[in-house]
Write a protein that holds these residues in place. Structure first.
Motif, PDB file in Angstrom:
ATOM      1  N   LEU A  39       0.801  -1.218   0.000  1.00 48.01           N
ATOM      2  CA  LEU A  39       0.000   0.000   0.000  1.00 48.01           C
ATOM      3  C   LEU A  39       0.837   1.273   0.000  1.00 48.01           C
ATOM      4  N   THR A  40       2.114   1.151   0.316  1.00 46.74           N
ATOM      5  CA  THR A  40       2.928   2.357   0.478  1.00 46.74           C
ATOM      6  C   THR A  40       4.086   2.487  -0.505  1.00 46.74           C
ATOM      7  N   ARG A  41       4.553   1.404  -1.088  1.00 42.45           N
ATOM      8  CA  ARG A  41       5.715   1.503  -1.955  1.00 42.45           C
ATOM      9  C   ARG A  41       5.320   1.981  -3.353  1.00 42.45           C
ATOM     10  N   GLU A  42       6.086   2.935  -3.856  1.00 47.35           N
ATOM     11  CA  GLU A  42       5.795   3.571  -5.138  1.00 47.35           C
ATOM     12  C   GLU A  42       5.818   2.558  -6.277  1.00 47.35           C
ATOM     13  N   GLY A  43       4.772   2.573  -7.083  1.00 46.73           N
ATOM     14  CA  GLY A  43       4.714   1.743  -8.272  1.00 46.73           C
ATOM     15  C   GLY A  43       4.097   0.378  -8.072  1.00 46.73           C
ATOM     16  N   PHE A  44       3.871  -0.035  -6.816  1.00 45.88           N
ATOM     17  CA  PHE A  44       3.315  -1.372  -6.590  1.00 45.88           C
ATOM     18  C   PHE A  44       1.798  -1.325  -6.668  1.00 45.88           C
ATOM     19  N   ASP A  45       1.223  -2.340  -7.320  1.00 50.92           N
ATOM     20  CA  ASP A  45      -0.222  -2.426  -7.479  1.00 50.92           C
ATOM     21  C   ASP A  45      -0.612  -3.896  -7.342  1.00 50.92           C
ATOM     22  N   PHE A  46      -1.467  -4.210  -6.357  1.00 54.56           N
ATOM     23  CA  PHE A  46      -1.889  -5.601  -6.155  1.00 54.56           C
ATOM     24  C   PHE A  46      -2.596  -6.173  -7.371  1.00 54.56           C
TER      25      PHE A  46
END
Length: 218
Positions: A39-46
């Motif tokens: 939820l917080t790291r840039e660029g990550f999307d579940f």
């Protein structure tokens, strides 16, 4: 002398309870660390990335440590179960499969997944190349996932034999859900819906393991 002899079993029992408690906490710890990072790291999307890719980037050590620590906690719980058989997991197959699951997690941390589809930030979009350690990561995941599904199915049979229908149904549904979600993810090639469903299945698998081991602690 008698007091010393009595103390050793008591000390061993305390240690085993601590190891089992560690197994109970492994799931909540793993899920919490992965969720906060996702939820917080840039660029990550579940919807585009499996949790494994969080092992990359400047903060990748957090997810690597998450895999390794959770795996070691599971291995410790497996050792305790060998000395304290669980009614649903049994004295041999349950501890063995839990240990295999833990080992798979440790190896999944050691052999990090490859960057993928824009994560970490700066990575080109698309599937990217698969390295040797990426292949090893997939293999480690297969070891862990197979063990978890097998543990659920074995628990289903053992609980049913004991007349514990609720526990049998819970174990069977969890194992089936996890197995189907895993196969669907592989068949879809990482489609968004399959990624989200598999993430839920992983959390469900951890929840089953935690409540099952909690019974052993009690």
């Amino acid at each position: 002398m008698t007091g010393a002899v009595m103390t050793r079993p008591a000390t061993r029992a305390t240690r085993d309870r601590a190891l089992l408690a560690g197994g109970v906490l492994a799931g909540p710890l793993w899920v919490a660390v992965a969720l906060v990072q996702g939820l917080t790291r840039e660029g990550f999307d579940f919807r585009r990335h499996p949790v494994s890719v969080l092992s990359n980037g400047n903060l990748g050590w957090l997810q690597i440590g998450d895999f390794v620590l959770a795996g070691l906690l599971c291995v410790g719980a497996a050792l305790a179960l060998r000395r304290n058989p669980h009614p649903g997991l049994g004295p041999v197959s349950g501890p063995w499969l839990l240990g295999q699951y833990g080992l798979g997690l440790v190896l999944a941390g050691i052999f990090a997944a490859d960057p993928l589809d824009g994560f970490p930030a700066g990575t080109p979009r698309g599937p990217g190349e698969v390295s040797w350690h990426g292949v090893a990561h997939l293999g480690a995941g297969a070891v862990a996932f197979t063990a978890l599904v097998a543990a659920c199915l074995i628990a289903t049979r053992r609980f049913a034999r004991r007349g514990e229908r609720g526990w049998a149904a819970y174990s069977g549904i969890t194992g089936a859900f996890f197995g189907v979600a895993w196969v669907a993810l592989m068949a879809s090639g990482g489609q968004a819906a399959a990624l989200v469903v598999f993430a839920v299945a992983v959390a469900a698998g951890w929840a089953w393991l935690s409540v099952t081991l909690l019974r052993a602690v009690r």
